[in-house]
Design a protein around this motif. Sequence first.
Motif, PDB file in Angstrom:
ATOM      1  N   LEU A 251      43.187  26.108  35.178  1.00 34.56           N
ATOM      2  CA  LEU A 251      43.048  25.393  34.146  1.00 34.56           C
ATOM      3  C   LEU A 251      43.945  23.978  34.708  1.00 34.56           C
ATOM      4  CD1 LEU A 251      42.286  27.222  30.848  1.00 34.56           C
ATOM      5  CD2 LEU A 251      40.523  25.537  31.831  1.00 34.56           C
ATOM      6  N   ARG A 252      44.888  24.683  34.502  1.00 32.98           N
ATOM      7  CA  ARG A 252      46.315  23.544  35.095  1.00 32.98           C
ATOM      8  C   ARG A 252      45.399  22.896  36.668  1.00 32.98           C
ATOM      9  NH1 ARG A 252      50.079  22.172  38.586  1.00 32.98           N
ATOM     10  NH2 ARG A 252      49.063  23.601  39.689  1.00 32.98           N
ATOM     11  N   SER A 253      45.298  23.593  38.038  1.00 35.40           N
ATOM     12  CA  SER A 253      44.764  23.240  38.666  1.00 35.40           C
ATOM     13  C   SER A 253      43.835  22.092  39.148  1.00 35.40           C
ATOM     14  CB  SER A 253      44.883  24.424  40.238  1.00 35.40           C
ATOM     15  OG  SER A 253      44.003  25.114  39.806  1.00 35.40           O
ATOM     16  N   ILE A 254      42.968  22.629  37.735  1.00 33.85           N
ATOM     17  CA  ILE A 254      41.683  21.917  38.083  1.00 33.85           C
ATOM     18  C   ILE A 254      41.914  19.885  38.485  1.00 33.85           C
ATOM     19  CG2 ILE A 254      39.829  20.233  36.819  1.00 33.85           C
ATOM     20  CD1 ILE A 254      39.869  23.149  35.061  1.00 33.85           C
ATOM     21  N   ASN A 255      42.817  19.485  37.960  1.00 31.24           N
ATOM     22  CA  ASN A 255      43.635  17.931  38.002  1.00 31.24           C
ATOM     23  C   ASN A 255      43.809  17.882  39.735  1.00 31.24           C
ATOM     24  OD1 ASN A 255      42.331  17.264  35.881  1.00 31.24           O
ATOM     25  ND2 ASN A 255      44.600  17.573  34.852  1.00 31.24           N
ATOM     26  N   ARG A 256      44.080  18.928  40.278  1.00 33.41           N
ATOM     27  CA  ARG A 256      44.645  18.429  41.810  1.00 33.41           C
ATOM     28  C   ARG A 256      43.863  18.616  42.471  1.00 33.41           C
ATOM     29  NH1 ARG A 256      47.181  23.557  43.027  1.00 33.41           N
ATOM     30  NH2 ARG A 256      47.907  22.571  45.042  1.00 33.41           N
ATOM     31  N   TRP A 257      42.388  18.965  42.130  1.00 31.38           N
ATOM     32  CA  TRP A 257      41.112  19.176  43.378  1.00 31.38           C
ATOM     33  C   TRP A 257      40.109  18.094  43.135  1.00 31.38           C
ATOM     34  CZ3 TRP A 257      41.772  22.122  47.144  1.00 31.38           C
ATOM     35  CH2 TRP A 257      43.051  23.152  47.172  1.00 31.38           C
ATOM     36  N   PRO A 258      39.866  17.029  43.907  1.00 31.96           N
ATOM     37  CA  PRO A 258      38.535  16.254  43.502  1.00 31.96           C
ATOM     38  C   PRO A 258      37.656  16.700  42.804  1.00 31.96           C
ATOM     39  CG  PRO A 258      39.981  15.059  44.599  1.00 31.96           C
ATOM     40  CD  PRO A 258      40.153  17.175  45.093  1.00 31.96           C
ATOM     41  N   TYR A 323      32.672  29.510  41.169  1.00 33.85           N
ATOM     42  CA  TYR A 323      33.043  29.708  42.504  1.00 33.85           C
ATOM     43  C   TYR A 323      34.752  30.030  42.920  1.00 33.85           C
ATOM     44  CZ  TYR A 323      28.733  29.131  44.694  1.00 33.85           C
ATOM     45  OH  TYR A 323      27.143  29.065  44.484  1.00 33.85           O
ATOM     46  N   SER A 324      35.509  28.726  42.407  1.00 32.50           N
ATOM     47  CA  SER A 324      37.131  28.807  42.307  1.00 32.50           C
ATOM     48  C   SER A 324      37.725  29.952  41.297  1.00 32.50           C
ATOM     49  CB  SER A 324      37.890  27.883  42.152  1.00 32.50           C
ATOM     50  OG  SER A 324      37.231  26.859  40.794  1.00 32.50           O
ATOM     51  N   TYR A 325      36.884  29.719  40.078  1.00 31.71           N
ATOM     52  CA  TYR A 325      36.721  30.752  38.404  1.00 31.71           C
ATOM     53  C   TYR A 325      36.947  32.227  38.689  1.00 31.71           C
ATOM     54  CZ  TYR A 325      37.425  31.915  33.818  1.00 31.71           C
ATOM     55  OH  TYR A 325      37.518  31.503  32.023  1.00 31.71           O
ATOM     56  N   CYS A 326      35.732  32.172  39.672  1.00 26.07           N
ATOM     57  CA  CYS A 326      35.070  33.539  40.228  1.00 26.07           C
ATOM     58  C   CYS A 326      36.568  34.436  40.889  1.00 26.07           C
ATOM     59  CB  CYS A 326      33.935  33.888  40.424  1.00 26.07           C
ATOM     60  SG  CYS A 326      32.498  33.146  39.463  1.00 26.07           S
ATOM     61  N   ARG A 327      37.083  33.766  41.756  1.00 23.08           N
ATOM     62  CA  ARG A 327      38.190  34.068  42.812  1.00 23.08           C
ATOM     63  C   ARG A 327      39.066  34.583  42.194  1.00 23.08           C
ATOM     64  NH1 ARG A 327      35.435  30.500  46.460  1.00 23.08           N
ATOM     65  NH2 ARG A 327      33.969  31.766  48.172  1.00 23.08           N
ATOM     66  N   GLU A 328      39.427  32.990  41.429  1.00 21.77           N
ATOM     67  CA  GLU A 328      40.991  32.793  41.004  1.00 21.77           C
ATOM     68  C   GLU A 328      41.659  33.725  39.417  1.00 21.77           C
ATOM     69  OE1 GLU A 328      42.314  28.888  41.609  1.00 21.77           O
ATOM     70  OE2 GLU A 328      41.126  28.473  43.129  1.00 21.77           O
ATOM     71  N   VAL A 329      40.315  33.895  38.978  1.00 28.15           N
ATOM     72  CA  VAL A 329      40.405  34.333  37.640  1.00 28.15           C
ATOM     73  C   VAL A 329      39.709  35.477  36.997  1.00 28.15           C
ATOM     74  CG1 VAL A 329      40.244  33.955  34.845  1.00 28.15           C
ATOM     75  CG2 VAL A 329      40.628  32.070  36.661  1.00 28.15           C
ATOM     76  N   LEU A 330      38.683  35.663  37.551  1.00 26.43           N
ATOM     77  CA  LEU A 330      38.234  37.286  37.332  1.00 26.43           C
ATOM     78  C   LEU A 330      38.089  37.759  38.803  1.00 26.43           C
ATOM     79  CD1 LEU A 330      34.356  36.254  35.468  1.00 26.43           C
ATOM     80  CD2 LEU A 330      36.694  36.081  34.889  1.00 26.43           C
ATOM     81  N   THR A 331      39.366  37.622  39.804  1.00 25.88           N
ATOM     82  CA  THR A 331      39.992  38.253  41.002  1.00 25.88           C
ATOM     83  C   THR A 331      38.277  39.133  41.217  1.00 25.88           C
ATOM     84  OG1 THR A 331      39.720  40.202  39.157  1.00 25.88           O
ATOM     85  CG2 THR A 331      41.538  38.932  40.147  1.00 25.88           C
ATOM     86  N   MET A 332      37.428  38.050  41.500  1.00 20.70           N
ATOM     87  CA  MET A 332      36.219  38.335  42.358  1.00 20.70           C
ATOM     88  C   MET A 332      36.437  38.400  43.640  1.00 20.70           C
ATOM     89  SD  MET A 332      32.586  37.394  40.707  1.00 20.70           S
ATOM     90  CE  MET A 332      32.119  37.940  39.042  1.00 20.70           C
ATOM     91  N   ASP A 333      36.501  39.364  45.276  1.00 20.46           N
ATOM     92  CA  ASP A 333      36.665  39.478  46.327  1.00 20.46           C
ATOM     93  C   ASP A 333      36.009  38.608  47.041  1.00 20.46           C
ATOM     94  OD1 ASP A 333      36.400  40.101  49.266  1.00 20.46           O
ATOM     95  OD2 ASP A 333      38.210  41.533  48.216  1.00 20.46           O
ATOM     96  N   ASP A 334      37.072  37.392  47.635  1.00 21.13           N
ATOM     97  CA  ASP A 334      36.329  36.404  48.188  1.00 21.13           C
ATOM     98  C   ASP A 334      35.352  36.998  49.638  1.00 21.13           C
ATOM     99  OD1 ASP A 334      37.942  34.931  47.238  1.00 21.13           O
ATOM    100  OD2 ASP A 334      39.183  34.719  49.167  1.00 21.13           O
ATOM    101  N   LYS A 335      35.173  38.073  49.729  1.00 20.86           N
ATOM    102  CA  LYS A 335      33.873  38.175  50.470  1.00 20.86           C
ATOM    103  C   LYS A 335      33.017  38.664  50.249  1.00 20.86           C
ATOM    104  CE  LYS A 335      36.377  41.795  52.802  1.00 20.86           C
ATOM    105  NZ  LYS A 335      37.145  42.369  54.584  1.00 20.86           N
TER     106      LYS A 335
END
Length: 461
Positions: A251-258, A323-335
């Motif tokens: 949530l904090r990092s949302i503003n870092r990525w346009p 997609y970022s939420y799935c990877r970074e929060v739900l820890t779904m594997d990138d592959k």
Amino acid sequence: MTASPLQRVGAFALAALAGVGRPDDVTGEVLAGVVEKMTSHLVGTVKVAKAADLGGFWLGASYLLWPNSKLNPTARGKQSPPEREKLIREWRARPDLAGWPGVPCAYCGRAACDWYGKVDIPLGASVAHRNTTAPGHEGTPLCYPCVASLWAFPYGASLSGGRAALMHSWDDDFLARMTRSTVDQTLQDAAAGPSKGAKPGPYARELWVLRAVRAYSRRITSGVELIVLSNSNKEQLLATQELGQPVAEWLRSINRWPDRRAGYPALVAAQQSKQVPGEAFLAKRAFTRPAQVVDFAIGHVLGQISPKVLIPAETTALAPLLYSYCREVLTMDDKDVERIKELAGRLAALLGQDSRPGPFRDFIRANSKGGNLHGWFRSKGVDWLLFPRPNGTPPVLLPIQDYRLLFEDERSWSWRRLLVFAVLEALAEAGWEPKGSQEEFQEIKELADAAGEGQEEGAEQ
């Protein structure tokens, strides 16, 4: 600093009130000065008849925080202002060294200066209840810095609705920043006097934390706890819930990525219900069931399908966030996420080569209530072999690894929902615009609504 969240918030509140950077800087005369400042705030209530009057902020808060204390005794109405001030100052005075009990502080192990009960410690037992303490003890032993921290924690809390709400984290930098901000707000509220402001909306406290997290400029290294308590005689309450570190940092990092920042309004809109605004519901789900954030977002996108618009505009706006939420929060594997996106690309290529809406309708039906996604893949696997395929794509539409994700993985339901979204995104990127009758488009709309409802039901399970 100790292991008690309330004492930790109070220690940072002492630092904020003293105008210093860290609790370690609150020593000697600085500590005495801060305690005197807090005492003066309480003394400021001695001429106030009732809490609702101007200047009654801390009198009102005392019923929540320090019931039956020297600030709000039963006989208060019969006391003169000088008598009230004398009792308050006696209550907050540092105990004389000669009367110290000779036992360690229950929080930090230093020499305790006195025994303390409910009038000083939230949720602490009354000193009259001997069965709640060790034999021979007269309450909870605390040193002066620790009890001063407990007196100070309300400055670092939001005091409303008869309860105190605090943000706590083991990330000291975050805790320092949030406590300092809350102390400033509490002092403003106390100076402003009683207010009949608008009634707080749903999940107001969770929303308070979410906005604080989003406004923070540094990486958050630990989860953020929301502690809600009442120490009043009418209600004893201590409720804690945690915003996990992965979702807090996301949530904090949302503003870092346009691209994420641009999609945030769409994410908020996707979380709302008829009764609850989107950002408030986003905050609640982030605390209690983080997986629902994605589920409801995809359900919302499907709900936006209409006879006029088969591929909602929100699809491309939400993609970077989901997609970022799935990877970074739900820890779904990138592959695995990339497998779903690649499979979606193949499905979009297959569906998009037909300008009729029928194949797309069948895909949505397979993902709606009672749909047979397994059977749909069997049928379309044959079409994938018979019709021209894009260069570089495999001869098998659904490789075994993708099959296991969709039908055998413990997260199969989530992978299927993500696939639906990814197919919509791939069709949007391809600029697919089917041609058909209004009846066909209306049928797709109804099927999409059913598929969206199915996702929300799955999210609630």
